[in-house]
Write a protein that holds these residues in place. Structure first.
Motif, PDB file in Angstrom:
ATOM      1  N   ALA A 262      16.961 -92.771  16.006  1.00  0.00           N
ATOM      2  CA  ALA A 262      18.057 -92.299  15.898  1.00  0.00           C
ATOM      3  C   ALA A 262      19.491 -93.951  15.645  1.00  0.00           C
ATOM      4  O   ALA A 262      20.114 -93.849  15.455  1.00  0.00           O
ATOM      5  N   GLY A 263      19.208 -94.692  16.695  1.00  0.00           N
ATOM      6  CA  GLY A 263      20.187 -95.819  15.849  1.00  0.00           C
ATOM      7  C   GLY A 263      19.727 -96.350  14.722  1.00  0.00           C
ATOM      8  O   GLY A 263      20.560 -96.605  14.077  1.00  0.00           O
ATOM      9  N   HIS A 264      18.938 -96.577  14.218  1.00  0.00           N
ATOM     10  CA  HIS A 264      18.368 -97.148  13.031  1.00  0.00           C
ATOM     11  C   HIS A 264      19.004 -95.994  11.560  1.00  0.00           C
ATOM     12  O   HIS A 264      19.227 -96.098  10.064  1.00  0.00           O
TER      13      HIS A 264
ATOM     14  N   GLY B  83      21.292 -90.786  13.152  1.00  0.00           N
ATOM     15  CA  GLY B  83      20.744 -89.300  13.707  1.00  0.00           C
ATOM     16  C   GLY B  83      21.955 -89.151  14.838  1.00  0.00           C
ATOM     17  O   GLY B  83      22.306 -90.259  15.876  1.00  0.00           O
ATOM     18  N   THR B  84      22.133 -87.998  14.836  1.00  0.00           N
ATOM     19  CA  THR B  84      22.320 -87.864  16.005  1.00  0.00           C
ATOM     20  C   THR B  84      20.901 -86.637  17.430  1.00  0.00           C
ATOM     21  O   THR B  84      20.075 -86.088  16.785  1.00  0.00           O
ATOM     22  N   LEU B  85      21.756 -87.141  18.587  1.00  0.00           N
ATOM     23  CA  LEU B  85      20.612 -86.970  19.114  1.00  0.00           C
ATOM     24  C   LEU B  85      20.995 -86.289  20.272  1.00  0.00           C
ATOM     25  O   LEU B  85      22.023 -86.485  21.232  1.00  0.00           O
ATOM     26  N   THR B  86      20.171 -84.814  20.954  1.00  0.00           N
ATOM     27  CA  THR B  86      20.069 -83.860  21.671  1.00  0.00           C
ATOM     28  C   THR B  86      18.765 -84.543  22.999  1.00  0.00           C
ATOM     29  O   THR B  86      17.723 -84.244  22.257  1.00  0.00           O
ATOM     30  N   ALA B  87      18.906 -84.678  23.751  1.00  0.00           N
ATOM     31  CA  ALA B  87      18.215 -84.486  24.774  1.00  0.00           C
ATOM     32  C   ALA B  87      17.802 -83.287  26.112  1.00  0.00           C
ATOM     33  O   ALA B  87      19.263 -82.887  26.143  1.00  0.00           O
TER      34      ALA B  87
END
Length: 148
Positions: free
Chosen positions: A29-31, A34-38
């Motif tokens: 996501a950092g590269h 992106g958006t991240l949902t855990a």
């Protein structure tokens, strides 16, 4: 969040495999921006043995434990990476595989560990990761133990 940001869902259960998956998803996501949902899924406890009777654990207690496990896993993992990727927390009641597939329905990527808290040690893929690979509507990354 813009429409062009890749949407990534990652399964977290506190196991070493899910921590590896979360670490991989945070780096990705950092590269890519992106958006991240855990996501952590929980199910009500079941009684396995008749005697002695274990203390009854309420649905609220189970949910609270899942929320705490997710928060702790995300906090510890993001701290070790020193990342600024925002992580949306999702606590869902239901089976892990079905919950991940439902939440990844409109995602661009689903990330899971190869083994979580269930199964037996010799399995190449856990039942959740195998089910996700077989049924997801988006690409699935299965992170092997120790992957960076």
């Amino acid at each position: 969040m813009t429409e062009n940001e890749p949407r990534i869902v990652v399964g977290v259960d506190g196991s070493p495999g899910s921590r590896d998956a979360l670490r991989w998803a945070l780096n990705y996501a950092g590269h890519c921006g992106g958006t991240l949902t855990a996501l952590i899924a929980w199910t009500p406890p079941t009684l396995v043995e008749a005697a002695p009777m274990p203390p009854v654990i309420s649905d609220e207690d189970s949910k609270r434990h899942a929320e705490q496990q997710l928060r702790q896993t995300v906090d510890e993992t993001t701290a070790t990476l020193a990342t600024s990727v925002p992580v949306h927390h999702e606590v869902v009641r239901g089976p892990a595989a079905r919950s991940l597939l439902d939440h990844a329905q409109h995602a661009d990527l689903l990330v899971v560990g190869s083994r979580g808290h269930g199964g037996f040690a010799g399995a190449l893929l856990g039942s959740v990761s195998l089910h996700c690979v077989s049924h997801a509507h988006c690409p699935v990354v299965v992170v092997r133990p120790g992957a960076t």
